[in-house]
Structure formats: structure tokens, C-alpha cells
Design an enzyme around this catalytic site. Structure first.
Site, PDB file in Angstrom:
ATOM      1  N   HIS A  94     -53.309 -28.973  -3.231  1.00 15.46           N
ATOM      2  CA  HIS A  94     -53.330 -28.484  -3.852  1.00 15.46           C
ATOM      3  C   HIS A  94     -54.298 -27.360  -3.424  1.00 15.46           C
ATOM      4  O   HIS A  94     -55.000 -28.450  -2.035  1.00 15.46           O
ATOM      5  CB  HIS A  94     -54.635 -28.955  -5.385  1.00 15.46           C
ATOM      6  CG  HIS A  94     -54.019 -29.526  -5.928  1.00 15.46           C
ATOM      7  ND1 HIS A  94     -54.207 -29.398  -7.831  1.00 15.46           N
ATOM      8  CD2 HIS A  94     -53.038 -31.180  -6.398  1.00 15.46           C
ATOM      9  CE1 HIS A  94     -53.276 -30.295  -7.898  1.00 15.46           C
ATOM     10  NE2 HIS A  94     -52.716 -31.098  -7.649  1.00 15.46           N
ATOM     11  N   HIS A 137     -47.454 -31.696  -4.101  1.00 17.16           N
ATOM     12  CA  HIS A 137     -47.677 -30.542  -3.614  1.00 17.16           C
ATOM     13  C   HIS A 137     -48.903 -30.805  -3.489  1.00 17.16           C
ATOM     14  O   HIS A 137     -49.983 -31.797  -3.554  1.00 17.16           O
ATOM     15  CB  HIS A 137     -47.764 -29.538  -4.788  1.00 17.16           C
ATOM     16  CG  HIS A 137     -48.478 -30.710  -6.567  1.00 17.16           C
ATOM     17  ND1 HIS A 137     -47.242 -31.764  -7.341  1.00 17.16           N
ATOM     18  CD2 HIS A 137     -49.372 -30.871  -7.133  1.00 17.16           C
ATOM     19  CE1 HIS A 137     -48.081 -32.485  -8.081  1.00 17.16           C
ATOM     20  NE2 HIS A 137     -49.628 -31.788  -8.137  1.00 17.16           N
TER      21      HIS A 137
END
Ligand code: 5GP
Length: 140
Positions: A105, A103
Site C-alpha cells: 500500500h 501487495h
């Protein structure tokens, strides 16, 4: 390299087994709000493919995730009246990674406002819902 474990929390969100405050989705990526935002609008962008982090993702999937992160960053600048954007991405525990599905951010920033510490406080669901609605509208 440790193998991808599909039982991680983001794997469950991707399969629809756990909820999220979704802001964007296409055939290869999903973006939703971090439940413990370091600043308002803190968004996570994930590939749908089972990648643990940058060390095992395909370059095509990584490129797509970064392109979605760019879209989210531009939308977040307007939606949250940001002055800038911080991008963070952690790999393995030693690199600061806590959840083992890749992922990125995307964190809207305002001049002079420090980030909250990582995972310091859960945001109220109604605040996340309102932020997700606005950001999703800007991305539509
Ligand atoms: P990292 O692995 O990049 O160090 O951090 C994982 C991030 O996921 C943290 O910012 C944390 O606040 C966020 N997080 C942890 N659990 C959940 C969850 O169940 N839902 C959402 N949306 N974010 C989460």
C-alpha cells in the site's frame, strides 16, 4: 506456509478478468488504486509473479515491487499535494492481510489528516478514474 491460490481477487485483476484503475505497469509489476482508499491516491503495488505475500516472494520480485512503490510514492507526493507517504504491507490473516496476492500500500498523507479505517467506504468510480489518470500521467 499456505500455497498461493490464483483465484484471489488481485490474481483475477492481474489476468484481466476483473477491472482496475491502473496507474503503472511493467513486465514484473502492476500498480492500481485501492477501491476503498484510506486517503486520496491510495495505491496498491503488486508483483506479477504468483506470490502470496512477503513470506514466499523471491527477493528479486520484492525488490522490484519496492522500487515501483518508491516511484509511485514520489509521483503521488506531487499529484496529490501530499506532505508524506505511508507504506503498509500485511502478511497472513494474523498480520492483517485480507487479499492473498502480495501487495504494498502506498498512501499519500496530509499533515493533520487521519487515515480512514481500512476498507471503510468504496470511492466513486469517477473519482478513482480521475485520480488514476493524473497519477498515471505523472508516472509516464
Ligand atoms: P490487505 O490484504 O492489505 O489487508 O487489504 C486489501 C486491500 O485491497 C484493502 O485496502 C481493500 O480496500 C483493497 N481491495 C479489496 N478488494 C479490492 C478490489 O476488488 N479492487 C481494488 N482495487 N482494491 C480492493
Amino acid at each position: 506456509m499456505v500455497a498461493y491460490d490464483p483465484n484471489n481477487i488481485f490474481g483475477k485483476i492481474l489476468r484481466g478478468e476483473l477491472p482496475c484503475h491502473k496507474v503503472y505497469e511493467d513486465d514484473k509489476a502492476l500498480a492500481f488504486l485501492d477501491i476503498m482508499p484510506r486517503a486520496p491516491g491510495h495505491t496498491l503495488v503488486l508483483p506479477k509473479s504468483p506470490a502470496r505475500n512477503m513470506l514466499d516472494v523471491s527477493s528479486d520480485d520484492l525488490a522490484h515491487v519496492m522500487s515501483v512503490a518508491q516511484k509511485v510514492a514520489k509521483a503521488a507526493m506531487k499529484t496529490f499535494g501530499a506532505d508524506g507517504i505511508t507504506i503498509q504491507q500485511f502478511n497472513e490473516s494474523a498480520g492483517g492481510q485480507v487479499v492473498f496476492h502480495l501487495h504494498v500500500h502506498v498512501i499519500p498523507r496530509k499533515t493533520g489528516e487521519a487515515l480512514k479505517p481500512p476498507a471503510s467506504a468504496k470511492e466513486k468510480p469517477e473519482v478513482l478514474a480521475e485520480h488514476a489518470k493524473k497519477l498515471a500521467a505523472a508516472l509516464a
